[in-house]
Design a protein around this motif. Structure first.
Motif, PDB file in Angstrom:
ATOM      1  N   PHE A 115      -2.405   1.862   3.960  1.00  0.00           N
ATOM      2  CA  PHE A 115      -1.199   2.040   3.153  1.00  0.00           C
ATOM      3  C   PHE A 115      -0.510   3.364   3.448  1.00  0.00           C
ATOM      4  CE2 PHE A 115      -3.480  -0.693   0.049  1.00  0.00           C
ATOM      5  CZ  PHE A 115      -2.456  -1.594  -0.202  1.00  0.00           C
ATOM      6  N   THR A 127     -12.591  -5.470  -3.934  1.00  0.00           N
ATOM      7  CA  THR A 127     -11.793  -4.590  -3.085  1.00  0.00           C
ATOM      8  C   THR A 127     -11.759  -3.207  -3.727  1.00  0.00           C
ATOM      9  OG1 THR A 127      -9.724  -5.197  -4.160  1.00  0.00           O
ATOM     10  CG2 THR A 127     -10.352  -6.451  -2.205  1.00  0.00           C
ATOM     11  N   VAL A 128     -11.720  -2.201  -2.872  1.00  0.00           N
ATOM     12  CA  VAL A 128     -11.723  -0.812  -3.332  1.00  0.00           C
ATOM     13  C   VAL A 128     -10.651  -0.065  -2.555  1.00  0.00           C
ATOM     14  CG1 VAL A 128     -13.100   1.276  -3.565  1.00  0.00           C
ATOM     15  CG2 VAL A 128     -14.227  -0.946  -3.616  1.00  0.00           C
ATOM     16  N   ASP A 129      -9.799   0.666  -3.245  1.00  0.00           N
ATOM     17  CA  ASP A 129      -8.794   1.463  -2.548  1.00  0.00           C
ATOM     18  C   ASP A 129      -9.272   2.900  -2.425  1.00  0.00           C
ATOM     19  OD1 ASP A 129      -7.377  -0.827  -2.509  1.00  0.00           O
ATOM     20  OD2 ASP A 129      -5.566  -0.035  -3.448  1.00  0.00           O
ATOM     21  N   VAL A 130      -9.057   3.451  -1.247  1.00  0.00           N
ATOM     22  CA  VAL A 130      -9.530   4.810  -0.960  1.00  0.00           C
ATOM     23  C   VAL A 130      -8.331   5.653  -0.544  1.00  0.00           C
ATOM     24  CG1 VAL A 130     -11.000   6.179   0.562  1.00  0.00           C
ATOM     25  CG2 VAL A 130     -11.723   3.882  -0.126  1.00  0.00           C
ATOM     26  N   ILE A 131      -8.220   6.833  -1.096  1.00  0.00           N
ATOM     27  CA  ILE A 131      -7.137   7.749  -0.717  1.00  0.00           C
ATOM     28  C   ILE A 131      -7.732   8.850   0.135  1.00  0.00           C
ATOM     29  CG2 ILE A 131      -7.411   8.863  -2.973  1.00  0.00           C
ATOM     30  CD1 ILE A 131      -4.675   9.956  -2.752  1.00  0.00           C
ATOM     31  N   VAL A 163      -0.326   9.818  -0.604  1.00  0.00           N
ATOM     32  CA  VAL A 163      -0.703   8.500  -1.109  1.00  0.00           C
ATOM     33  C   VAL A 163      -1.280   7.644   0.012  1.00  0.00           C
ATOM     34  CG1 VAL A 163       1.012   8.503  -2.941  1.00  0.00           C
ATOM     35  CG2 VAL A 163       1.612   7.565  -0.698  1.00  0.00           C
ATOM     36  N   GLY A 177      -3.681   5.826   2.374  1.00  0.00           N
ATOM     37  CA  GLY A 177      -5.053   5.425   2.125  1.00  0.00           C
ATOM     38  C   GLY A 177      -5.325   4.046   2.676  1.00  0.00           C
ATOM     39  N   GLU A 178      -6.439   3.465   2.282  1.00  0.00           N
ATOM     40  CA  GLU A 178      -6.783   2.140   2.779  1.00  0.00           C
ATOM     41  C   GLU A 178      -7.459   1.318   1.697  1.00  0.00           C
ATOM     42  OE1 GLU A 178      -9.264   4.062   5.845  1.00  0.00           O
ATOM     43  OE2 GLU A 178     -10.840   2.642   5.261  1.00  0.00           O
ATOM     44  N   ARG A 179      -7.363  -0.001   1.852  1.00  0.00           N
ATOM     45  CA  ARG A 179      -8.077  -0.918   0.976  1.00  0.00           C
ATOM     46  C   ARG A 179      -9.271  -1.460   1.741  1.00  0.00           C
ATOM     47  NH1 ARG A 179      -4.373  -4.705  -1.944  1.00  0.00           N
ATOM     48  NH2 ARG A 179      -4.241  -2.804  -3.177  1.00  0.00           N
ATOM     49  N   SER A 184      -0.694  -4.151  -6.765  1.00  0.00           N
ATOM     50  CA  SER A 184      -1.575  -3.056  -6.352  1.00  0.00           C
ATOM     51  C   SER A 184      -0.809  -1.753  -6.281  1.00  0.00           C
ATOM     52  CB  SER A 184      -2.221  -3.353  -5.002  1.00  0.00           C
ATOM     53  OG  SER A 184      -1.248  -3.575  -4.011  1.00  0.00           O
ATOM     54  N   ILE A 185      -1.547  -0.721  -6.572  1.00  0.00           N
ATOM     55  CA  ILE A 185      -1.043   0.622  -6.354  1.00  0.00           C
ATOM     56  C   ILE A 185      -1.981   1.211  -5.324  1.00  0.00           C
ATOM     57  CG2 ILE A 185      -0.477   2.811  -7.425  1.00  0.00           C
ATOM     58  CD1 ILE A 185       0.846   0.502  -8.759  1.00  0.00           C
ATOM     59  N   PRO A 186      -1.437   1.638  -4.181  1.00  0.00           N
ATOM     60  CA  PRO A 186      -2.339   2.230  -3.192  1.00  0.00           C
ATOM     61  C   PRO A 186      -3.182   3.302  -3.869  1.00  0.00           C
ATOM     62  CG  PRO A 186      -0.108   2.103  -2.332  1.00  0.00           C
ATOM     63  CD  PRO A 186      -0.038   1.679  -3.757  1.00  0.00           C
ATOM     64  N   LYS A 187      -4.397   3.396  -3.485  1.00  0.00           N
ATOM     65  CA  LYS A 187      -5.431   4.324  -3.961  1.00  0.00           C
ATOM     66  C   LYS A 187      -6.016   3.946  -5.312  1.00  0.00           C
ATOM     67  CE  LYS A 187      -2.265   7.830  -5.680  1.00  0.00           C
ATOM     68  NZ  LYS A 187      -1.792   9.186  -5.635  1.00  0.00           N
ATOM     69  N   ILE A 188      -5.462   2.972  -6.002  1.00  0.00           N
ATOM     70  CA  ILE A 188      -6.063   2.555  -7.265  1.00  0.00           C
ATOM     71  C   ILE A 188      -6.738   1.187  -7.089  1.00  0.00           C
ATOM     72  CG2 ILE A 188      -5.699   2.032  -9.696  1.00  0.00           C
ATOM     73  CD1 ILE A 188      -5.138   4.925  -9.143  1.00  0.00           C
ATOM     74  N   GLY A 189      -5.969   0.179  -6.768  1.00  0.00           N
ATOM     75  CA  GLY A 189      -6.583  -1.126  -6.584  1.00  0.00           C
ATOM     76  C   GLY A 189      -5.634  -2.256  -6.907  1.00  0.00           C
ATOM     77  N   PHE A 232       3.315  -2.469  -4.596  1.00  0.00           N
ATOM     78  CA  PHE A 232       2.835  -3.435  -3.602  1.00  0.00           C
ATOM     79  C   PHE A 232       2.354  -4.677  -4.325  1.00  0.00           C
ATOM     80  CE2 PHE A 232       2.663  -1.416   0.599  1.00  0.00           C
ATOM     81  CZ  PHE A 232       3.122  -0.153   0.251  1.00  0.00           C
TER      82      PHE A 232
END
Lengths: 546, 262
Positions: free
Chosen positions: A280, A448-452, A458, A460-462, B42-47, B85
């Motif tokens: 992202f 799924t886990v989002d990582v910054i 902002v 980052g990746e999912r 989705s919000i990047p970095k959250i989920g 998103f």
């Protein structure tokens, strides 16, 4: 079906297609078409589109259909009535030559190939060039040799068919010719897959006796195009004091642990514990890429090979949409079936119906002497120089453990099964660690886990990470609600999925393959075979009581 | 193969505060969605989480989100002009066409009003399509009441009953929304439909109450909320027996819903 029957079937279809593109539909053909029953679910989406369009046209066709089809044929293939002279000109040379003209190099080439085969092409009008679609199709209908057919298909027809069919769809006014285009495109692609499979079968089925040194040389040669995975020791030790066996890349046959069940399944090779899906930025999302272009060979026991079909059902079939991340690794995999020397400690594959497997590229018996059976044509030359032998792999036919799968039939049984007091006994016994899901070859669930990357951007990746239905957070929603609240309820969910509702949904087989890993893994010594037997018994008792 | 898990950025047009804890996000989007469908937001970095469409109009969709959980906390930092998103729409929908011409009874609990809001507005804007709409909405407390202006508006054309579990407010009865069900003259109707959306316990009690008051099970429709990590039948979170809520739901006829045992 026998190879000869398959060959006849596909040749008949080529003859049918040849006729469609050879000349206008006449009364005889129209009559024959109307008398045909078109498949409503032929298994190929593109061909089905074609069947549906043609069937729809025929259903609504009236007295002037012959004229209408003749006019469309002239328009589409001869450019009649088009101001620019645009059409789907049915010659390979037009599509593949340096200029869009007839009688160029591709025309010379196909003439040469026809001559080499000395086949008599019948009913070819003199004004028709040899690279006409109908003549190329007729040639395919006459080729008996699988390799020759595959070479002509991929070297000629498939090179231009896509664009030719797109032009037909562009210029045709009737659903009939639009459907014919879809049928042609779909069939040619399907035939390539079919021929590839037949080619493999024809070349293979040779067995060799292989020394360790020879085997290591084979692995080295394979490693140029493939990553070769097998169960091997990890140097780490588990709860029971035994060294943990997992699937990893090998360089030598001596690394393969073949005489005990691996602690983890083969699924982690093609469905990794964690994988990045999406990158992202503030305004963009981008699919992750596979960095490795090598194929994957997995040396595994039948349970693991049978398990992949279960994962295919979920990732490729369920919801009628394939999962890109799964497919892109899964499609690289070829399996080498590793014969089970004996049934291991916790196996119950015979009860689970997954002790036998046929879907492999090669089969392997390891021991004092190594034997290999090669089925996949791609690997036919791999063991040249090794001693040919008689070897047919054997499958385990009896386990130390037997399991009675539950008989859940109809809504009432489901209700009965779900409401059993039996499940509550796991509230205490099971500590909801999820270890059983982690080692299971058929557990597919993920989070799924989002990582910054750092706090100031902002970007980052999912990622997706294996999940586990035994964890108490599995059904936890943002609002704090949980659909299942106890370890017993989770156990019921898992057991029913593995032994009943997966089969109910996909209609083929139970999810559980009986590899026994969950039993070996459980820190509370919960034996899955006993769990299922206990369930079946409790259900039977409840049914009787009713 | 199309990547069905890849979300696309959509511009936030407006953020509207509904309550202390709930905000409605209007997002630029011209997809066709049906009544009761949802998106993965989705919000990047959250989920990512499944959120029902709570409103729609020319070129936009709306989502009303409660400030709970990691995702929804992150949402509240977003303002008009930012990107959200999302992917979708997913799931089946309320069979609104078959609701036409028959009395419709809608019973909602809390944010359960969101998935039925487009249906209510459809019949509000097209009063000729439904002879009678009975709308019963329940909320926890005065500060949890959603869409206040719309609740007023609905009074013009619908038979409305609004309830508060606790606290008092003008125009609201005290007690659970399910107490209003006994007022519905099911026996007088030739044909009708009942839509129930809210927390699981509320839906369960409301459906049972409807049946007790003479409603036929096959005329009752509910919508399920489940944890989902994919919404396309892969992640396994929303599965109940052999049913995937994301694929076969979230809307279920009660005859099916009552068989879905978690």
């Amino acid at each position: 079906m026998k190879t000869s029957e398959i060959m006849t079937g596909r040749k008949d279809f080529y003859t049918f297609l040849q006729r469609l593109f050879y000349k206008e539909v006449d009364a005889q053909l129209l009559g024959a078409l109307k008398g045909m029953t078109f498949s409503e679910n032929c298994g190929d989406a593109e061909m089905q589109k074609g069947y549906d369009a043609i069937a729809a046209y025929l259903k609504n066709s009236g007295e002037n259909s012959l004229d209408e089809l003749a006019a469309d044929f002239s328009k589409v293939f001869l450019g009649a009535g088009s101001h620019e002279g645009n059409a789907a000109f049915p010659y390979e040379s037009v599509y593949m030559g340096e200029k869009p003209l007839v009688m160029q190099k591709p025309w010379e080439e196909v003439k040469k190939i026809y001559a080499q085969h000395g086949l008599a092409l019948e009913n070819v009008p003199s004004e028709m060039m040899e690279d006409h679609i109908s003549i190329e199709l007729q040639f395919m209908a006459q080729l008996d040799d699988i390799d020759d057919a595959k070479a002509f298909l991929s070297g000629h027809l498939l090179c231009w068919a896509d664009r030719f069919c797109a032009d037909i769809e562009k210029y045709a006014e009737t659903d009939f010719y639009k459907g014919a285009a879809a049928l042609l495109r779909g069939f040619l692609k399907m035939d390539l897959a079919l021929l590839t499979e037949l080619e493999g079968q024809e070349h293979a089925e040779k067995a060799y006796s292989v020394t360790d040194a020879q085997f290591d040389a084979v692995i080295e040669r394979l490693s140029k195009d493939y990553k070769v995975y097998a169960p091997r020791l990890t140097g780490k030790f588990g709860r029971n004091g035994k060294e943990i066996v997992r699937f990893g890349e090998i360089k030598s046959v001596s690394e393969i642990v073949y005489d005990r069940q691996s602690d983890f399944s083969a699924k982690e090779v093609y469905y990794p514990v964690m994988q990045t899906m999406i990158y992202f930025t503030e305004s963009e999302s981008r699919e992750s890429e596979l960095k490795d272009d090598k194929g994957i060979i997995i040396i595994a026991h039948p349970c693991d090979i049978n398990a992949v079909r279960r994962l295919d059902s979920i990732f490729l079939e369920n919801g009628n949409h394939g999962d890109v991340y799964y497919a892109r690794l899964r499609n690289k995999v070829k399996f080498v079936m590793l014969e089970c020397a004996e049934s291991f400690e916790n196996c119950f594959c015979v009860s689970a119906g997954s002790n036998v497997c046929e879907d492999y590229a090669m089969a392997l018996r390891l021991g004092e002497t190594n034997s290999v059976l090669v089925k996949d044509g791609e690997f036919a030359a791999l063991f040249n120089g090794c001693e040919e032998t008689e070897f047919a792999p054997k499958f385990v036919t009896e386990n130390k453990k037997a399991v009675n799968m539950p008989k859940v039939e109809g809504k009432d049984d489901v209700k009965l099964a779900s409401g059993l007091e039996y499940w509550n006994s796991f509230d205490e016994k099971c500590i909801s660690c999820g270890g059983c899901n982690t080692v299971c070859p058929t557990c597919a669930c993920f989070d799924t886990v989002d990582v910054i990357y750092d706090e100031t951007s902002v970007d980052g990746e999912r990622r997706r990470v294996w999940s586990s239905c035994m964890l108490d957070t599995f059904t936890l929603t943002a609002g704090g609600g949980r659909a299942r609240k106890t370890a017993g309820a989770n156990m019921r969910f898992k057991v029913l999925h593995k032994t009943y509702d997966f089969k109910k949904r996909f209609g083929k087989e139970n999810m559980c393959v009986g590899c026994g890993r969950c039993t070996s893994r459980c820190p509370k010594d919960i034996d899955f075979a006993e769990v299922v037997n206990g369930f079946t018994e409790a259900l039977d008792t409840a049914k009787e009581a009713k | 193969m199309e990547n069905i898990m890849l979300p696309k950025p959509h511009k936030i047009l407006r953020v509207l505060k509904e309550t202390q804890a709930e905000y409605t996000f209007r997002v630029e989007c011209s997809d066709e969605s049906k009544h009761g469908q949802f998106y993965m937001l989705s919000i990047p970095k959250i989920g990512e989480a499944p959120i029902s469409v709570s409103g729609r109009g020319e070129g936009y969709v709306e989502f009303t989100i409660r400030k709970v959980g990691r995702l929804t906390d992150g949402m509240f930092g977003l303002a008009a002009g930012d990107n959200l998103f999302m992917r979708g729409p997913y799931g089946n929908s309320f069979p609104v066409e078959s609701f036409e011409g028959k009395p419709l009874i809608v019973i909602s609990g809390g944010t359960g009003m969101c998935p039925v809001r487009t249906t209510l507005n459809y019949f509000y804007d097209n009063p000729e399509k439904c002879p009678e709409v009975r709308f019963m909405a329940g909320f926890k407390a005065p500060d949890a009441v959603l869409f206040t202006e719309e609740l007023e508006k609905f009074k013009d054309r619908f038979n409305t009953q609004y309830c508060l579990d606790t606290g008092e407010m003008e125009g609201f009865k005290s007690g659970f929304v399910t107490q209003c069900i006994s007022d519905v003259p099911f026996a007088d109707y030739e044909d009708y439909n009942v839509v129930i959306v809210g927390p699981p316990a509320m839906m369960h009690i409301a459906a049972q109450e409807c049946v007790k008051c003479g409603a036929a099970e096959e005329k009752i429709w509910v919508s399920f909320e489940r944890k989902m990590s994919c919404a396309v039948g892969k992640c396994g979170h929303c599965k109940i027996n052999e049913t995937y809520v994301c694929l076969e739901g979230p809307v279920f006829n009660y005859t099916k819903a009552k068989e879905l045992l978690d």
